[in-house]
Scaffold this motif. Sequence first.
Motif, PDB file in Angstrom:
ATOM      1  N   ARG A  57     -23.629 -19.481  28.441  1.00 44.68           N
ATOM      2  CA  ARG A  57     -23.666 -18.348  29.376  1.00 44.68           C
ATOM      3  C   ARG A  57     -22.377 -18.243  30.171  1.00 44.68           C
ATOM      4  N   ASP A  58     -21.922 -19.378  30.710  1.00 42.27           N
ATOM      5  CA  ASP A  58     -20.711 -19.370  31.528  1.00 42.27           C
ATOM      6  C   ASP A  58     -19.473 -19.079  30.693  1.00 42.27           C
ATOM      7  N   LEU A  59     -19.455 -19.603  29.472  1.00 40.83           N
ATOM      8  CA  LEU A  59     -18.290 -19.393  28.610  1.00 40.83           C
ATOM      9  C   LEU A  59     -18.171 -17.925  28.207  1.00 40.83           C
ATOM     10  N   LEU A  60     -19.293 -17.322  27.851  1.00 40.19           N
ATOM     11  CA  LEU A  60     -19.279 -15.902  27.495  1.00 40.19           C
ATOM     12  C   LEU A  60     -18.786 -15.060  28.669  1.00 40.19           C
ATOM     13  N   ALA A  61     -19.276 -15.368  29.858  1.00 36.43           N
ATOM     14  CA  ALA A  61     -18.856 -14.605  31.035  1.00 36.43           C
ATOM     15  C   ALA A  61     -17.370 -14.770  31.303  1.00 36.43           C
ATOM     16  N   SER A  62     -16.831 -15.964  31.060  1.00 34.10           N
ATOM     17  CA  SER A  62     -15.421 -16.218  31.354  1.00 34.10           C
ATOM     18  C   SER A  62     -14.476 -15.452  30.435  1.00 34.10           C
ATOM     19  N   CYS A  63     -14.959 -15.082  29.241  1.00 32.58           N
ATOM     20  CA  CYS A  63     -14.089 -14.315  28.349  1.00 32.58           C
ATOM     21  C   CYS A  63     -14.514 -12.844  28.255  1.00 32.58           C
ATOM     22  N   GLY A  64     -15.390 -12.432  29.165  1.00 26.91           N
ATOM     23  CA  GLY A  64     -15.749 -11.023  29.235  1.00 26.91           C
ATOM     24  C   GLY A  64     -16.762 -10.570  28.213  1.00 26.91           C
ATOM     25  N   TRP A  65     -17.472 -11.512  27.600  1.00 25.75           N
ATOM     26  CA  TRP A  65     -18.512 -11.169  26.640  1.00 25.75           C
ATOM     27  C   TRP A  65     -19.878 -11.279  27.304  1.00 25.75           C
ATOM     28  N   SER A  66     -20.825 -10.542  26.765  1.00 28.33           N
ATOM     29  CA  SER A  66     -22.226 -10.705  27.153  1.00 28.33           C
ATOM     30  C   SER A  66     -23.002 -11.181  25.930  1.00 28.33           C
ATOM     31  N   MET A  67     -24.183 -11.727  26.145  1.00 30.51           N
ATOM     32  CA  MET A  67     -24.983 -12.219  25.020  1.00 30.51           C
ATOM     33  C   MET A  67     -25.210 -11.151  23.945  1.00 30.51           C
ATOM     34  N   PRO A  68     -25.579  -9.906  24.327  1.00 34.54           N
ATOM     35  CA  PRO A  68     -25.836  -8.890  23.285  1.00 34.54           C
ATOM     36  C   PRO A  68     -24.607  -8.523  22.458  1.00 34.54           C
ATOM     37  N   MET A  69     -23.413  -8.921  22.896  1.00 34.67           N
ATOM     38  CA  MET A  69     -22.201  -8.605  22.146  1.00 34.67           C
ATOM     39  C   MET A  69     -21.984  -9.544  20.963  1.00 34.67           C
ATOM     40  N   LEU A  70     -22.753 -10.633  20.879  1.00 33.13           N
ATOM     41  CA  LEU A  70     -22.563 -11.591  19.799  1.00 33.13           C
ATOM     42  C   LEU A  70     -23.033 -11.013  18.463  1.00 33.13           C
ATOM     43  N   ASP A  71     -22.232 -11.228  17.428  1.00 34.24           N
ATOM     44  CA  ASP A  71     -22.596 -10.819  16.081  1.00 34.24           C
ATOM     45  C   ASP A  71     -23.184 -11.970  15.270  1.00 34.24           C
ATOM     46  N   MET A  72     -22.850 -13.207  15.642  1.00 34.58           N
ATOM     47  CA  MET A  72     -23.311 -14.358  14.866  1.00 34.58           C
ATOM     48  C   MET A  72     -23.242 -15.614  15.722  1.00 34.58           C
ATOM     49  N   VAL A  73     -24.166 -16.528  15.456  1.00 34.51           N
ATOM     50  CA  VAL A  73     -24.124 -17.874  16.022  1.00 34.51           C
ATOM     51  C   VAL A  73     -23.905 -18.836  14.864  1.00 34.51           C
ATOM     52  N   ALA A  74     -22.845 -19.633  14.946  1.00 34.29           N
ATOM     53  CA  ALA A  74     -22.546 -20.636  13.924  1.00 34.29           C
ATOM     54  C   ALA A  74     -22.810 -22.010  14.520  1.00 34.29           C
ATOM     55  N   VAL A  75     -23.666 -22.787  13.884  1.00 36.28           N
ATOM     56  CA  VAL A  75     -24.063 -24.077  14.443  1.00 36.28           C
ATOM     57  C   VAL A  75     -23.901 -25.170  13.399  1.00 36.28           C
ATOM     58  N   VAL A  76     -23.348 -26.315  13.822  1.00 34.28           N
ATOM     59  CA  VAL A  76     -23.233 -27.475  12.940  1.00 34.28           C
ATOM     60  C   VAL A  76     -24.608 -28.140  12.864  1.00 34.28           C
ATOM     61  N   VAL A  77     -25.128 -28.271  11.640  1.00 31.61           N
ATOM     62  CA  VAL A  77     -26.489 -28.779  11.446  1.00 31.61           C
ATOM     63  C   VAL A  77     -26.530 -30.271  11.101  1.00 31.61           C
ATOM     64  N   GLY A  78     -25.374 -30.919  11.028  1.00 33.39           N
ATOM     65  CA  GLY A  78     -25.372 -32.345  10.762  1.00 33.39           C
ATOM     66  C   GLY A  78     -24.283 -32.732   9.785  1.00 33.39           C
ATOM     67  N   PRO A  79     -24.331 -33.977   9.348  1.00 35.66           N
ATOM     68  CA  PRO A  79     -25.226 -35.030   9.830  1.00 35.66           C
ATOM     69  C   PRO A  79     -24.742 -35.574  11.171  1.00 35.66           C
ATOM     70  N   GLY A  80     -25.624 -36.315  11.850  1.00 35.47           N
ATOM     71  CA  GLY A  80     -25.206 -36.866  13.131  1.00 35.47           C
ATOM     72  C   GLY A  80     -26.346 -37.189  14.052  1.00 35.47           C
ATOM     73  N   SER A  81     -26.164 -36.869  15.321  1.00 40.00           N
ATOM     74  CA  SER A  81     -27.084 -37.241  16.384  1.00 40.00           C
ATOM     75  C   SER A  81     -28.429 -36.538  16.239  1.00 40.00           C
ATOM     76  N   PHE A  82     -29.503 -37.309  16.253  1.00 44.06           N
ATOM     77  CA  PHE A  82     -30.847 -36.736  16.144  1.00 44.06           C
ATOM     78  C   PHE A  82     -31.104 -35.753  17.282  1.00 44.06           C
ATOM     79  N   THR A  83     -30.877 -36.192  18.519  1.00 41.76           N
ATOM     80  CA  THR A  83     -31.138 -35.330  19.675  1.00 41.76           C
ATOM     81  C   THR A  83     -30.161 -34.174  19.740  1.00 41.76           C
ATOM     82  N   GLY A  84     -28.880 -34.455  19.473  1.00 51.26           N
ATOM     83  CA  GLY A  84     -27.883 -33.397  19.529  1.00 51.26           C
ATOM     84  C   GLY A  84     -28.146 -32.285  18.537  1.00 51.26           C
ATOM     85  N   LEU A  85     -28.576 -32.646  17.336  1.00 54.71           N
ATOM     86  CA  LEU A  85     -28.872 -31.633  16.326  1.00 54.71           C
ATOM     87  C   LEU A  85     -30.102 -30.817  16.712  1.00 54.71           C
TER      88      LEU A  85
END
Length: 243
Positions: free
Chosen positions: A51-79
């Motif tokens: 939320r804070d990062l989007l606001a700092s660069c002048g974006w709002s949540m509805p302006m996002l076209d895609m969310v890219a997320v690393v799915v692993g491998p790695g931390s159980f809780t982090g994933l």
Amino acid sequence: MRVLVLDGAQAGAQARALVACVSVTPEGCVVARAHEVEGRGGSEGFPLLARDLLASCGWSMPMLDMVAVVVGPGSFTGLRASVAFAQGLALGLGCDVIGVTTGEALADALRAHVVSADMRVLCCSVARRGRVFVESIPARNGAEIGEVRAVMLDDPTALPSGPLLLAGNAAADLAAACAQGRDDVHVLALSRPDACAIARVAMLRREGVLALRAVLPLYVDPPEAKLPAAGLRPPPRKADGGT
């Protein structure tokens, strides 16, 4: 295209969670803003950080076209935390959500250092209990998805034979423990992908260049929780005998 990048995959005390706002155009990729959190538990703060990062660069949540997320491998809780946030955010906004592995995001950089046709490329990530997650990198982008397995640091057979190129935050440790006396194992000092590398792979998957991958945590190990030997307790019953 405006992309929110989330990487909470790294495990261990030296973990670094990443959240970034990235603009992807035909001309290339630009990181508008990025923030890293050191240590364990960084991905648990992704909602407020995003939320804070989007606001700092002048974006709002509805302006996002895609969310890219690393799915692993790695931390159980982090994933769990990062993938759940990515899925929920994309569902609420109606935008795409794409999963990427650490090895996939590092693949292009690693392939550029391959010096022979028989050299295999492995991405090595920190795991718990003296182990390392090893992800094989296909020779080229396409329908093939790399295999991921867990190996013990003290297992002399953890690394296959033949020329190898290792990268990732556990590559140096794995090479030191399992490749002594070998001159065909090379370690590249590349521990994690950057935000643009993650976003570019997500775009390739979105466009069908890469094989589909479920946006779910990539758990290499089987679950440690087990059902009680006597089975689960029946659901409680109401006083009138109903359920």
